[in-house]
Design an enzyme around this catalytic site. Structure first.
Site, PDB file in Angstrom:
ATOM      1  N   CYS A  55      13.352  11.822   5.431  1.00 29.79           N
ATOM      2  CA  CYS A  55      13.433  11.625   7.046  1.00 29.79           C
ATOM      3  C   CYS A  55      14.722  11.701   7.533  1.00 29.79           C
ATOM      4  O   CYS A  55      14.645  12.188   8.888  1.00 29.79           O
ATOM      5  CB  CYS A  55      13.047  10.220   7.068  1.00 29.79           C
ATOM      6  N   LYS A  86       0.827  -1.193  -0.103  1.00 31.16           N
ATOM      7  CA  LYS A  86      -0.035   0.122  -0.043  1.00 31.16           C
ATOM      8  C   LYS A  86       0.910   1.324  -0.100  1.00 31.16           C
ATOM      9  O   LYS A  86       1.300   1.488   0.872  1.00 31.16           O
ATOM     10  CB  LYS A  86      -0.854   0.138   1.334  1.00 31.16           C
ATOM     11  N   GLU A 144       9.116  17.400  13.709  1.00 29.06           N
ATOM     12  CA  GLU A 144       9.938  17.124  12.271  1.00 29.06           C
ATOM     13  C   GLU A 144       8.935  18.031  11.417  1.00 29.06           C
ATOM     14  O   GLU A 144       7.715  18.082  11.286  1.00 29.06           O
ATOM     15  CB  GLU A 144       9.715  15.666  12.052  1.00 29.06           C
ATOM     16  N   GLU A 179      10.247   2.253  10.031  1.00 33.30           N
ATOM     17  CA  GLU A 179      11.185   3.230   9.526  1.00 33.30           C
ATOM     18  C   GLU A 179      10.304   4.389   9.832  1.00 33.30           C
ATOM     19  O   GLU A 179       9.703   4.943   8.920  1.00 33.30           O
ATOM     20  CB  GLU A 179      11.643   3.191   8.156  1.00 33.30           C
TER      21      GLU A 179
HETATM   22  P1  NDP Z   1       2.257   9.148   7.223  1.00 29.11           P
HETATM   23  O1  NDP Z   1       2.806   8.307   8.358  1.00 29.11           O
HETATM   24  O2  NDP Z   1       1.263   9.889   7.346  1.00 29.11           O
HETATM   25  O3  NDP Z   1       1.769   8.002   6.120  1.00 29.11           O
HETATM   26  C1  NDP Z   1       2.935   7.078   5.756  1.00 29.11           C
HETATM   27  C2  NDP Z   1       1.833   6.008   5.148  1.00 29.11           C
HETATM   28  O4  NDP Z   1       1.182   5.393   5.996  1.00 29.11           O
HETATM   29  C3  NDP Z   1       0.879   6.378   4.007  1.00 29.11           C
HETATM   30  O5  NDP Z   1       0.910   5.232   3.084  1.00 29.11           O
HETATM   31  C4  NDP Z   1      -0.465   6.398   4.833  1.00 29.11           C
HETATM   32  O6  NDP Z   1      -1.471   6.365   4.007  1.00 29.11           O
HETATM   33  C5  NDP Z   1      -0.380   5.308   5.716  1.00 29.11           C
HETATM   34  N1  NDP Z   1      -1.017   5.321   6.997  1.00 29.11           N
HETATM   35  C6  NDP Z   1      -1.734   6.336   7.513  1.00 29.11           C
HETATM   36  N2  NDP Z   1      -2.408   6.265   8.398  1.00 29.11           N
HETATM   37  C7  NDP Z   1      -2.250   4.781   8.606  1.00 29.11           C
HETATM   38  C8  NDP Z   1      -2.732   3.891   9.793  1.00 29.11           C
HETATM   39  N3  NDP Z   1      -3.517   4.291  10.792  1.00 29.11           N
HETATM   40  N4  NDP Z   1      -2.537   2.536   9.724  1.00 29.11           N
HETATM   41  C9  NDP Z   1      -1.595   2.165   8.483  1.00 29.11           C
HETATM   42  N5  NDP Z   1      -1.251   2.922   7.611  1.00 29.11           N
HETATM   43  C10 NDP Z   1      -1.572   4.493   7.551  1.00 29.11           C
HETATM   44  O7  NDP Z   1       3.651   9.816   6.702  1.00 29.11           O
HETATM   45  P2  NDP Z   1       3.767  10.554   5.275  1.00 29.11           P
HETATM   46  O8  NDP Z   1       3.179   9.746   4.061  1.00 29.11           O
HETATM   47  O9  NDP Z   1       3.265  12.046   5.346  1.00 29.11           O
HETATM   48  O10 NDP Z   1       5.471  10.761   5.148  1.00 29.11           O
HETATM   49  C11 NDP Z   1       5.953  11.468   5.818  1.00 29.11           C
HETATM   50  C12 NDP Z   1       6.676  10.863   7.107  1.00 29.11           C
HETATM   51  O11 NDP Z   1       7.377   9.707   6.821  1.00 29.11           O
HETATM   52  C13 NDP Z   1       7.675  11.618   7.846  1.00 29.11           C
HETATM   53  O12 NDP Z   1       7.391  11.710   9.150  1.00 29.11           O
HETATM   54  C14 NDP Z   1       9.101  10.868   7.607  1.00 29.11           C
HETATM   55  O13 NDP Z   1       9.993  11.221   8.606  1.00 29.11           O
HETATM   56  C15 NDP Z   1       8.645   9.596   7.543  1.00 29.11           C
HETATM   57  N6  NDP Z   1       9.612   8.811   6.653  1.00 29.11           N
HETATM   58  C16 NDP Z   1      10.368   8.046   7.245  1.00 29.11           C
HETATM   59  C17 NDP Z   1      11.336   7.460   6.216  1.00 29.11           C
HETATM   60  C18 NDP Z   1      12.417   6.626   7.015  1.00 29.11           C
HETATM   61  O14 NDP Z   1      13.361   5.865   6.293  1.00 29.11           O
HETATM   62  N7  NDP Z   1      12.892   6.517   8.528  1.00 29.11           N
HETATM   63  C19 NDP Z   1      11.569   7.791   4.898  1.00 29.11           C
HETATM   64  C20 NDP Z   1      10.509   8.596   4.375  1.00 29.11           C
HETATM   65  C21 NDP Z   1       9.622   9.151   5.321  1.00 29.11           C
HETATM   66  P3  NDP Z   1      -2.234   7.541   3.248  1.00 29.11           P
HETATM   67  O15 NDP Z   1      -1.450   8.734   3.314  1.00 29.11           O
HETATM   68  O16 NDP Z   1      -2.457   7.100   1.772  1.00 29.11           O
HETATM   69  O17 NDP Z   1      -3.642   7.764   3.855  1.00 29.11           O
END
Ligand code: NDP
Length: 493
Positions: A287, A178, A387, A253
């Site tokens: 990130c 997903k 962040e 992550e």
């Molecule tokens: P989110 O945490 O909002 O979303 C990440 C993914 O999780 C999306 O596919 C989202 O779906 C899904 N999601 C949202 N809510 C849920 C839930 N309750 N249960 C399961 N899945 C869920 O992050 P962002 O997409 O906004 O990305 C930014 C964040 O990701 C930053 O905080 C960044 O630091 C982190 N990040 C970390 C990395 C690492 O390697 N440590 C790398 C890249 C990013 P949808 O958006 O489709 O609703």
């Protein structure tokens, strides 16, 4: 416009609800595609398909590693044939400069090739276990975990998916993927490649839809053996709770607020260039971004002056024209970044440059933010603690090595960090003190498929990439053999 579908059990399907979602180019606000929008019931169908393929059909799981590796190489070759198209898709879907998307695609291809070869490397161990049990032989093998759900964010739409897809498939799992609803188009193209190269039915399933429905169901579903997630710490925490039902294996992550420590003896011009890469690459939507510059007070003014000059020279524009910086991923994310900037001003930080939306020319239609530097920051400020995930960097000063380390570690996160100094012993001393999983000395942000990537503290659990990234998707089985059948161990002594 044709509605793009998701890929479940070897078929391209629309969601059962019939709902759709528009994909927006963040550089101009235009709709570039419409995709089907799945929900809980679609996620359940995909889980059932993955379960059948792993536990009943078993074609992928039982395939010898040579053939599985060959299939991953075919995927890499097929990606190579359409690499320009894949890069173009990520740029118009996500907003990053085309040059950066091209690097991501190359990295993604390399990741498949890397795991194709790694799966054939020796693994497991042999243990000397004879004491008290007669003649025994003990060894370990690695086996796939089973049904794995992979959930990713939007900042590297293709690459974040491939970091999970390549090792989980190499290990022989069946998966449900997903991607973030913000950017799904390169994932759809990748699954067309999976279909084209002949991945067995039900092994790779792509479900599109919101995290609050599809993502949550994947975390909760009792037939999912593992969930691996990249995204925010808040969502990571909710996934941990949801995954508790069947004690799923979990990989997280998460976010970061990483320190970039610069000592007075560092090569200042070099440190400025790396600091730019640390915070302005990918619009700061990284990130591991070096979002907190922690610098010796002796050189702070010189450093900030040089960084300001370089930040103001950054070109911003249509990402397809390869400016230095493109658009933020969406209007709502841009507003979030701008609201953090406002908080920085309100809480008393000194705005050195940037701090506003960029609206010159055609950029007025898109979601661009100028590179932003805040000076005179303190640990208590929101922009230092939280962040921002955008092109915003804070500057704080220190007077001693101990103070630099204390400030660097004064965060709930522990993803990354760097130190710049000409003193080798100090560099090693400071890096050793950093509570973070990914660190650099005299550079910032290089990332390699071969080396483990992941965080301490609230930045996550587990590691991606490298051999560790493969082992995340494997169970380790202990096998003990009695070399003298007929003897019954220590009860007979
Ligand atoms: P989110 O945490 O909002 O979303 C990440 C993914 O999780 C999306 O596919 C989202 O779906 C899904 N999601 C949202 N809510 C849920 C839930 N309750 N249960 C399961 N899945 C869920 O992050 P962002 O997409 O906004 O990305 C930014 C964040 O990701 C930053 O905080 C960044 O630091 C982190 N990040 C970390 C990395 C690492 O390697 N440590 C790398 C890249 C990013 P949808 O958006 O489709 O609703």
């Amino acid at each position: 416009m044709e509605v793009k579908k998701m890929y479940i059990d070897g078929e391209w399907v629309a969601s059962r609800s019939g709902k759709t979602r528009d994909c927006i180019n963040p550089a101009n606000g235009e709709v570039i595609a419409t995709v089907t929008e799945g929900d809980i019931s679609d996620a359940r169908i995909a889980v059932a398909a993955a379960k059948r393929s792993f536990y009943e059909t078993r074609e992928w799981r039982d395939m010898d590693s040579q053939s599985r590796g060959d299939m991953l190489l075919k995927i890499a070759d097929a990606m190579e044939e359409v690499k320009d198209e894949l890069a173009h898709i990520d740029t118009v879907d996500m907003g990053k400069p085309l040059r950066e998307s091209e690097c991501d695609v190359d990295d993604a291809i390399h990741t498949f090739r890397y795991y194709a070869s790694l799966i054939k490397a020796p693994y497991g161990g042999v243990y000397d276990v004879n004491e008290g049990f007669g003649k025994m032989h003990s060894y370990t093998v690695h086996e796939p975990v089973g049904v794995c759900a992979l959930v990713t964010p939007w900042n590297y739409p293709l690459l974040m998916g491939v970091w999970k897809l390549a090792p989980s498939l190499a290990a022989g799992n069946s998966i449900i993927y997903k991607p973030s609803s913000n950017c799904v188009l390169s994932s759809i193209r990748l699954f067309e490649i999976f279909e084209k190269v002949g991945m067995p039915k039900g092994v790779c399933n792509l479900v599109l839809g919101a995290g609050s429905t599809v993502g949550e169901e994947l975390a909760r579903n009792l037939d999912v053996d593992m969930i691996t997630f990249t995204g925010s710490t808040e969502v990571g925490q909710s996934i941990m709770k949801a995954a508790a039902g069947n004690v799923k294996k979990i990989g997280l992550e998460l976010g970061g607020k990483s320190p970039n420590i610069i000592f007075a003896d560092a090569d200042i011009d070099g440190a400025v260039e790396w600091a730019m890469i640390g915070i302005f690459l990918n619009q700061g939507e990284i990130c591991s971004a070096g979002s907190r510059i922690i610098i010796d007070k002796e050189i702070k003014d010189t450093f900030v002056r040089k960084l300001k000059q370089r930040a103001e020279a950054i070109t911003i524009g249509d990402p397809l024209d390869n400016p230095d910086m493109g658009a933020l991923v969406s209007e709502s994310h841009m507003k979030r970044v701008l609201s953090y900037i406002q908080k920085g001003v309100d809480e008393g930080a000194t705005l050195v440059t940037g701090g506003e939306r960029y609206t010159e020319g055609d950029c007025a239609k898109g979601f661009f933010v100028r590179p932003t530097i805040f000076d005179n920051c303190t640990d208590e400020m929101t922009i230092v603690k939280e962040e921002i995930f955008g092109p915003v960097v804070t500057v704080q000063t220190f007077s001693s090595e101990e103070e630099a380390v204390r400030m660097a570690n004064n965060t709930i996160y522990g993803l990354a960090g760097a130190v710049f100094t000409a003193d080798g012993a100090r560099a090693l001393r400071v890096i050793k003190e950093l509570r973070a999983g990914i660190t650099w000395i005299n550079c910032y942000n290089p990332c390699f498929n071969e080396a483990p990537w992941g965080g301490y503290k609230r930045s996550g659990i587990g590691r991606e990439l490298g051999i560790h990234g493969l082992e995340e998707y494997q169970e380790i089985k202990q096998i003990n053999i009695n070399l003298q059948p007929g003897t019954v161990g220590w009860y007979t002594h």
